[in-house]
Design a protein around this motif. Structure first.
Motif, PDB file in Angstrom:
ATOM      1  N   SER A 167       4.861  11.106   2.737  1.00  0.00           N
ATOM      2  CA  SER A 167       4.394   9.852   2.151  1.00  0.00           C
ATOM      3  C   SER A 167       4.801   8.696   3.042  1.00  0.00           C
ATOM      4  CB  SER A 167       4.976   9.649   0.743  1.00  0.00           C
ATOM      5  OG  SER A 167       6.370   9.407   0.796  1.00  0.00           O
ATOM      6  N   TYR A 220       0.843  -1.198   0.000  1.00  0.00           N
ATOM      7  CA  TYR A 220       0.000   0.000   0.000  1.00  0.00           C
ATOM      8  C   TYR A 220       0.874   1.242   0.000  1.00  0.00           C
ATOM      9  CZ  TYR A 220       1.071   0.187   5.004  1.00  0.00           C
ATOM     10  OH  TYR A 220       1.724   0.244   6.218  1.00  0.00           O
ATOM     11  N   SER A 221       0.243   2.380  -0.285  1.00  0.00           N
ATOM     12  CA  SER A 221       0.966   3.651  -0.316  1.00  0.00           C
ATOM     13  C   SER A 221      -0.006   4.790  -0.028  1.00  0.00           C
ATOM     14  CB  SER A 221       1.616   3.860  -1.687  1.00  0.00           C
ATOM     15  OG  SER A 221       2.289   5.098  -1.754  1.00  0.00           O
ATOM     16  N   GLY A 262       4.582   4.051   2.884  1.00  0.00           N
ATOM     17  CA  GLY A 262       4.166   2.921   2.076  1.00  0.00           C
ATOM     18  C   GLY A 262       5.021   1.703   2.342  1.00  0.00           C
TER      19      GLY A 262
END
Length: 694
Positions: A471, A453-454, A473
């Motif tokens: 971010s 996932y990210s 992930g």
């Protein structure tokens, strides 16, 4: 002068003003190419100046220097220089200022103006990247990102995966700079978008397309003091509804002796051809294709592994060579419906690599590997103006991949298949906040299935020159064919029961503009781990790869600063601090990982003058102290490689609209250093040449 619109914003606010006839890319990428087009935007809510600063920030984050563009627009038209740079950081492209992920974009124009010859040398100027070359040009060249391994970086060229099936990584020693539109460096775990090997990041290379309603030819030649000569030809053209590009480059390098023994020079011959086309069958349907072929032969000096030899583990002056032939191709179609709201893509890619190893002129081993990939994805875009002035983009897709590998000691080809399902959401809110989320499931027939996932976000703070980005992930790297099934009598046996390596990482950063955008600084902190790391165990009768029980940890800081004085002078500086350690067993001691400098940086300056006909530039690359493995002892021991600083300078002059001369001096102060223990590196060398454009 004609206009073209962005299919990424079918109901959008921007009008694209082209300097020449429109040159349309596949709709899923960009309907008006970034290079020939500039953006004329309404100054709504006072955003024009703000977005101009954001552009400068995107270039600072890119960590590259660009030349000041000439203004060829109409006097009555308000035009802002290219502030809508798209990057391929997910399943769909996004404007650089709206990306929450740390990224760098190197324009092809910069590569050409600075006369960079190998992509690996351009990537040395990028924060978070460390390059290790085994001696001469053409030798094995590894790239590590944020302290990760070489096979944790995925390399793509025109949408085709370049990592070899045997080792899982890409040898940058074969990658010449030729007809490149741009290089995108995406840092951090990207497997939710790109799949295996995108554990630490992605190098995405896009080559130049053809020219609509025109035709151009470029010829260049070059010679160097190390016995180098080069010849290159590039042709681009097209009509109203199609474009074609074809380029070829042949480079032969005399080289130098990479060993401390003997006098034999280790050179390299590289022939690269690249072509691509796009045809608009209808206003809503286009097809495109690419073809790339590389034929190379490189001289090597082998390490001595004869047990009991006085030179055991050292690099000797041997007559070894490696020859390879690489073929890559793709064919795709893109269909746009409902006024651009629905975009569907179908694409097939394939690659085939054949490699031969020679010692003393005799063939000792060979191997071949192939990869085939099929992709379908659909993207639906819609707006909710009454809810946070939001724009939404939903993407779903399916990928099939088959990989094969055949080493010379086997008769049956090894193969494995992966079926992947991926979904992505991208949203924009209040014209200042951008969000992105992705989920991917890989079903593997040769090892465990994996879900990645990210998440990412960017906030362009209104009324300021500040942009925040973050971010997080997960990443995955599958075992290589050699790790699973390799076999060397009395030396190595594979392990078909290996698990994929898995990683979790995150970063957070701030980008700030000063003095009206003349100075932009980006600061990013990153943190990433690695579990199930694959390493060789010597506990059994033969060495074999195993999954380690410990956890590798990497953290650091990336800094990029860009100065543009708007008078022809530009400068970019980068700095990276990397703390990378590995752990063989859970709770065990931590060891500093090899070939990862704790401190590294670069400086790139350029000055354009004489009506932009003349240009001079300088580059400084600093690589701090790092460790490497000394194989002259058993077991191998860790030794320190001294820090080094390499300075390159050069310039060019355009005699007329057709002919341009250029020169470049590398390692100006003849610095002696090693990227890999035991392998000498290039000393002072000069190159000069001519380029003709018609």
């Amino acid at each position: 002068m004609k206009c073209c619109r962005s299919r990424e914003r079918p109901r959008g606010e921007n009008v694209y003003v082209c300097q020449s006839a429109p040159d349309r890319s596949p709709p899923a990428v960009l309907s008006c190419r970034a290079t020939p087009c500039r953006v004329a935007r309404p100054a709504a809510r006072g955003a024009a100046m703000h977005r101009k600063h954001i552009l400068a920030g995107a270039l600072a984050l890119a960590g590259v220097t660009t030349a000041q563009a000439e203004d060829t627009g109409d006097a009555d038209t308000e035009i802002t220089k290219l502030d809508r740079l798209l990057i391929s950081e997910g399943r769909t492209p996004v404007e650089a200022e709206k990306s929450g992920r740390a990224h760098t974009v190197i324009p092809g124009e910069t590569l050409q103006q600075n006369r960079v010859r190998y992509v690996a040398d351009a990537l040395r100027m990028v924060p978070g990247v460390a390059v290790s070359r085994t001696g001469a040009y053409g030798g094995l060249t590894q790239l590590r990102m944020r302290g990760a391994e070489g096979n944790h970086v995925l390399v793509m060229i025109d949408g085709i995966e370049m990592n070899e099936t045997s080792s899982g990584e890409f040898d940058f020693g074969s990658l010449l700079v030729d007809d490149i539109e741009r290089i995108e460096v995406l840092r951090g775990p990207q497997s939710a978008f790109w799949g295996s090997n995108a554990t630490a990041g992605v190098i995405n290379i896009i080559t130049k397309r053809g020219e609509r309603n025109g035709f151009s030819t470029s010829i260049r030649s070059e010679a160097g003091t190390d016995g180098t000569w080069l010849g290159g030809l590039s042709m681009r053209g097209g009509g109203e509804n199609y474009d074609v590009a074809l380029s070829g480059l042949l480079r032969n390098t005399g080289g130098f002796n990479v060993s401390d023994y003997g006098t034999e020079r280790d050179g390299d011959r590289n022939a690269t051809m690249n072509g691509r086309f796009t045809v608009d069958l209808t206003p809503a349907l286009s097809v495109d294709g690419t073809l790339r072929y590389v034929d190379r032969k490189s001289d090597l000096d082998a390490q001595d592994y004869g047990w009991g030899s006085p030179t055991y583990g050292q690099v000797l002056d041997t007559d070894d060579q490696v020859a390879s032939r690489e073929l890559f191709g793709s064919l795709g179609a893109t269909h746009v419906a409902f006024d651009g709201a629905l975009t569907q893509r179908l694409r097939f890619t394939g690659s085939d690599t054949f490699r031969e190893n020679f010692a003393g002129g005799a063939l000792t081993s060979s191997n071949s590997g192939a990869r085939y990939n099929g992709l379908y994805q659909a993207t639906w875009e819609f707006d909710t103006p009454s809810l946070l002035e939001a724009r939404h983009r939903l993407t779903g897709g399916y990928e099939w991949e088959r990989e094969t590998f055949l080493p010379s000691h086997l008769t049956n080809k090894l193969a494995r298949n992966t079926n992947s399902f991926v979904g992505e959401y991208r949203g924009e809110f209040l014209d200042q906040v951008s969000l992105n989320a992705a989920l991917r499931r890989d079903d593997n027939d040769a090892f465990s299935d994996v879900t990645t996932y990210s998440l990412s976000a960017a906030w362009r703070i209104p009324g300021t020159d500040t942009r925040l980005h973050a971010s997080l992930g997960t990443g995955v790297t599958n075992p290589t064919f050699f790790e699973q099934f390799g076999y060397l009598p009395t030396q190595f046996v594979g392990n078909p029961g290996l698990l994929p390596e898995e990683s979790f990482g995150w970063d957070v950063g701030v980008e700030q503009g000063f003095f009206g955008g003349m100075l932009v600084v980006d600061l990013t902190y990153f943190n990433q781990d690695l579990t199930n790391e694959i390493a060789t165990s010597y506990a059994g009768p033969l060495p074999t790869p195993v999954n380690l029980g410990g956890r590798s940890e990497r953290q650091g800081v990336e800094v990029a600063a860009t100065v543009d004085l708007f008078n022809g002078f530009t400068a970019t500086a980068t700095y990276t601090y990397t703390d990378a350690t590995e752990q063989t067993v859970a709770g065990g001691p931590r060891l500093v990982e090899v070939r990862r400098p704790k401190h590294s940086g670069s400086l790139n300056t350029a000055y354009n003058f004489y009506d932009n006909r003349a240009r001079v530039f300088g580059e400084v690359v600093f690589n701090g102290e790092m460790l490497d493995l000394d194989f002259s002892t058993f077991p191998s021991s860790r030794v320190r490689l001294k820090p080094y600083t390499v300075v390159n300078v050069g310039g060019s002059f355009r005699f007329n609209e057709t002919v341009e001369g250029f020169a470049r001096i590398e390692n100006l102060f003849d610095e002696e250093y090693e990227d890999v223990l035991g392998y000498n590196t290039q000393g002072l060398v000069a190159f000069f040449g001519l380029k003709g454009s018609f």
